[in-house]
Write a protein that holds these residues in place. Structure first.
Motif, mmCIF file in Angstrom:
data_model
loop_
_atom_site.group_PDB
_atom_site.id
_atom_site.type_symbol
_atom_site.label_atom_id
_atom_site.label_comp_id
_atom_site.label_asym_id
_atom_site.label_seq_id
_atom_site.Cartn_x
_atom_site.Cartn_y
_atom_site.Cartn_z
ATOM 1 N N ASP A 13 0.820 -1.210 0.000
ATOM 2 C CA ASP A 13 0.000 0.000 0.000
ATOM 3 C C ASP A 13 0.855 1.261 0.000
ATOM 4 N N THR A 14 2.042 1.181 0.586
ATOM 5 C CA THR A 14 2.916 2.355 0.635
ATOM 6 C C THR A 14 3.850 2.405 -0.564
ATOM 7 N N LEU A 15 4.571 1.313 -0.824
ATOM 8 C CA LEU A 15 5.590 1.325 -1.876
ATOM 9 C C LEU A 15 5.005 1.491 -3.269
ATOM 10 N N THR A 16 3.760 1.102 -3.470
ATOM 11 C CA THR A 16 3.139 1.294 -4.780
ATOM 12 C C THR A 16 2.368 2.604 -4.851
ATOM 13 N N ASN A 17 2.516 3.432 -3.832
ATOM 14 C CA ASN A 17 1.854 4.741 -3.811
ATOM 15 C C ASN A 17 2.928 5.821 -3.681
ATOM 16 N N PRO A 18 3.469 6.302 -4.804
ATOM 17 C CA PRO A 18 4.556 7.275 -4.755
ATOM 18 C C PRO A 18 4.219 8.523 -3.945
ATOM 19 N N GLN A 19 2.965 8.946 -3.985
ATOM 20 C CA GLN A 19 2.604 10.140 -3.237
ATOM 21 C C GLN A 19 2.748 9.900 -1.737
ATOM 22 N N ARG A 20 2.406 8.711 -1.291
ATOM 23 C CA ARG A 20 2.550 8.402 0.131
ATOM 24 C C ARG A 20 4.027 8.358 0.519
ATOM 25 N N VAL A 21 4.848 7.759 -0.355
ATOM 26 C CA VAL A 21 6.287 7.726 -0.082
ATOM 27 C C VAL A 21 6.834 9.141 0.013
ATOM 28 N N MET A 22 6.413 9.996 -0.927
ATOM 29 C CA MET A 22 6.867 11.388 -0.897
ATOM 30 C C MET A 22 6.388 12.089 0.368
ATOM 31 N N ASN A 23 5.166 11.805 0.790
ATOM 32 C CA ASN A 23 4.641 12.406 2.022
ATOM 33 C C ASN A 23 5.468 11.982 3.234
ATOM 34 N N VAL A 24 5.894 10.723 3.239
ATOM 35 C CA VAL A 24 6.721 10.240 4.349
ATOM 36 C C VAL A 24 8.033 11.014 4.406
ATOM 37 N N VAL A 25 8.680 11.155 3.262
ATOM 38 C CA VAL A 25 9.956 11.873 3.224
ATOM 39 C C VAL A 25 9.759 13.338 3.605
ATOM 40 N N GLU A 26 8.757 13.968 3.038
ATOM 41 C CA GLU A 26 8.521 15.397 3.297
ATOM 42 C C GLU A 26 8.145 15.665 4.748
ATOM 43 N N SER A 27 7.452 14.725 5.381
ATOM 44 C CA SER A 27 7.020 14.945 6.762
ATOM 45 C C SER A 27 8.123 14.643 7.761
ATOM 46 N N LEU A 28 9.040 13.746 7.411
ATOM 47 C CA LEU A 28 10.066 13.325 8.360
ATOM 48 C C LEU A 28 11.326 14.172 8.294
ATOM 49 N N VAL A 29 11.826 14.434 7.083
ATOM 50 C CA VAL A 29 13.143 15.060 6.925
ATOM 51 C C VAL A 29 13.259 16.422 7.610
ATOM 52 N N PRO A 30 12.265 17.315 7.523
ATOM 53 C CA PRO A 30 12.426 18.615 8.191
ATOM 54 C C PRO A 30 12.599 18.518 9.702
ATOM 55 N N PHE A 31 12.154 17.419 10.301
ATOM 56 C CA PHE A 31 12.265 17.248 11.747
ATOM 57 C C PHE A 31 13.470 16.392 12.129
ATOM 58 N N MET A 32 14.360 16.172 11.162
ATOM 59 C CA MET A 32 15.543 15.359 11.405
ATOM 60 C C MET A 32 16.798 16.207 11.360
ATOM 61 N N GLU A 33 17.776 15.810 12.178
ATOM 62 C CA GLU A 33 19.120 16.348 12.092
ATOM 63 C C GLU A 33 20.050 15.177 11.833
ATOM 64 N N VAL A 34 20.952 15.332 10.864
ATOM 65 C CA VAL A 34 21.845 14.234 10.499
ATOM 66 C C VAL A 34 23.261 14.763 10.327
ATOM 67 N N ASP A 35 24.227 13.854 10.372
ATOM 68 C CA ASP A 35 25.601 14.263 10.106
ATOM 69 C C ASP A 35 25.747 14.593 8.632
ATOM 70 N N SER A 36 26.778 15.326 8.284
ATOM 71 C CA SER A 36 26.928 15.850 6.925
ATOM 72 C C SER A 36 27.054 14.748 5.876
ATOM 73 N N ALA A 37 27.579 13.585 6.250
ATOM 74 C CA ALA A 37 27.781 12.511 5.273
ATOM 75 C C ALA A 37 26.513 11.724 4.988
ATOM 76 N N LEU A 38 25.487 11.894 5.799
ATOM 77 C CA LEU A 38 24.256 11.126 5.599
ATOM 78 C C LEU A 38 23.336 11.899 4.660
ATOM 79 N N ASN A 39 23.651 11.842 3.383
ATOM 80 C CA ASN A 39 22.849 12.518 2.368
ATOM 81 C C ASN A 39 22.129 11.477 1.512
#
Length: 411
Positions: free
Chosen positions: A279-305
């Motif tokens: 249900d998630t992997l075959t729904n690109p919009q949901r995958v994009m929503n996951v990335v967009e909702s999570l990344v702004p609230f994350m802090e990572v080291d510079s090499a984790l791109n």
């Protein structure tokens, strides 16, 4: 309190390890041409129909590849443009404990900005400053044979480098992320390659972006002191703030933080299960929503791109769901400090075995020994060692590959 285990021989020179390649390739549309038959005879109608169908299929396949490439590049761009880099964190130092080439160790931290509940907790313990509420150590061996996610109890009483003894979660306020990394490296005699910090608001949005997650709750309880929320026994659906209340609760249980850590593991497992579902992997919009909702609230080291993440994903594409293991670091007995704070002592024997297992790339053997110790009652450890056995026994790479197939249906 038992003394710390004797230090191993001085650390060997460290060579930084980063992802090798793995960049999603640019989609290339090859040019092809068809030539008419030199025969003067007209092809039969059936031959024409087959040629038309094959042509349409070819066009659809090429379009799917191009769309998938554009979609994956969009995911990479979204990740890199929105991630928050911990600029002051340098993980490529010469003093870190040497680990095997290509081993990946990631430290996952969850912030604890939780309002009145957290303020009351700090007032009772007499502690101030920032705290890491969730601490997980992720180990991926060089042969990529599994993923081992170990929760660390936040009240574990350890030596914080340069600050004497204290709770594990006190290191963040005492010296920032660099001190947290140093402390965990000292505890485990290993090297941390990457650090990822997630704010609880991002955790809440993540479960919402996934459309909720499902957890098998082993014990009914109520979360929150004010306006409590009831979580019944059995399968429950968690989304948004309810997911936060579920992973934060500790006062409702006799074993407090132990059960809270296990609940955190259950939710993390449910998130992975939900993300790897069709249900998630075959729904690109949901995958994009996951990335967009999570990344702004994350802090990572510079090499984790995005390039590094893509490289790791390619290397682990043959992993199956039941190759992912979650457990809690073994601990000793509870204790009270001279200042009256309740803490948890380490299990020195199990810690030495854990250090050796990490060094020898034998975490599977460590988990098997851990289970035997639990059965015999020889350890004070009260956590769980679990695998994602309820997920489809399908290589993760095939599941991730469904993103490309589903990108044609992007909304």
């Amino acid at each position: 309190m038992a003394e710390r285990p004797p230090q191993q021989p001085g650390p060997q020179p460290h060579r930084p390890r980063r992802a090798r390649g793995g960049v999603v390739p640019e989609p290339m549309a090859g040019k092809g041409s068809t030539q008419a038959s030199a025969s003067e005879k007209k092809p039969r109608r059936r031959t024409k129909i087959i040629a038309i169908v094959l042509g349409v299929i070819a066009v659809l396949v090429i379009a799917a590849v191009v769309i998938a490439g554009l979609y994956l590049r969009q995911l990479q761009t979204t990740f890199d443009d929105n991630r928050n880099v911990i600029e002051e964190l340098d993980l490529a130092d010469d003093s870190a404990y040497r680990t095997s080439d290509d081993t990946i160790n990631v430290l996952l931290l969850g912030s604890d900005s939780r309002g009145d509940d957290e303020e009351n907790y700090r007032a009772r313990t007499g502690e101030g400053g920032a705290r890491s509420d969730v601490i997980m150590f992720v180990h991926i061996p060089a042969d990529r044979s599994g993923v081992y996610v170990m929760s660390i109890m936040r009240d574990l009483w350890v030596e914080v480098p340069g600050h004497g003894y204290g709770r594990v979660n006190s290191a963040l306020g005492a010296g920032g992320y660099e001190l947290v990394v140093d402390m965990v490296e000292e505890m485990l005699y290993t090297h941390i390659d990457h650090v990822a910090v997630i704010d609880f608001e991002g955790f809440s949005d993540l479960t919402t972006a996934l459309g909720g997650v499902y957890v098998d709750n082993p014990q009914a309880f109520s979360g929150r002191e004010h306006d409590p929320v009831f979580f019944p026994e059995g399968e429950i659906r968690l989304e948004g703030e309810e997911a936060l209340w579920y992973v934060r609760e500790r006062k409702s249980f006799p074993i407090g933080d132990y059960m809270r850590v296990q609940n955190q593991q259950r939710v993390v497992k449910a998130i992975v299960q939900r993300f790897l579902s069709g249900d998630t992997l075959t729904n690109p919009q949901r995958v994009m929503n996951v990335v967009e909702s999570l990344v702004p609230f994350m802090e990572v080291d510079s090499a984790l791109n995005a390039e590094t993440v893509a490289g790791y994903a390619m290397e682990m594409r043959n992993l199956r769901a039941n190759d992912i293991h979650m457990f809690t670091m073994p601990t000793g007995e509870p204790a009270v400090t001279t200042g009256g704070a309740q803490v948890i002592l380490p299990d020195e024997g199990m810690m030495q075995l854990l250090q050796t297992s990490l060094k020898n790339e034998n975490m599977q053997g460590f988990l098997e020994y851990l289970e035997l110790s639990e059965e015999s009652g020889s350890s004070a450890f009260t956590g769980e060692a679990e695998s994602y056995t309820q997920l489809p026994d399908e290589p993760v790479g095939q599941l991730i590959g469904k993103i490309a197939g589903g990108s044609r249906n992007a909304q």
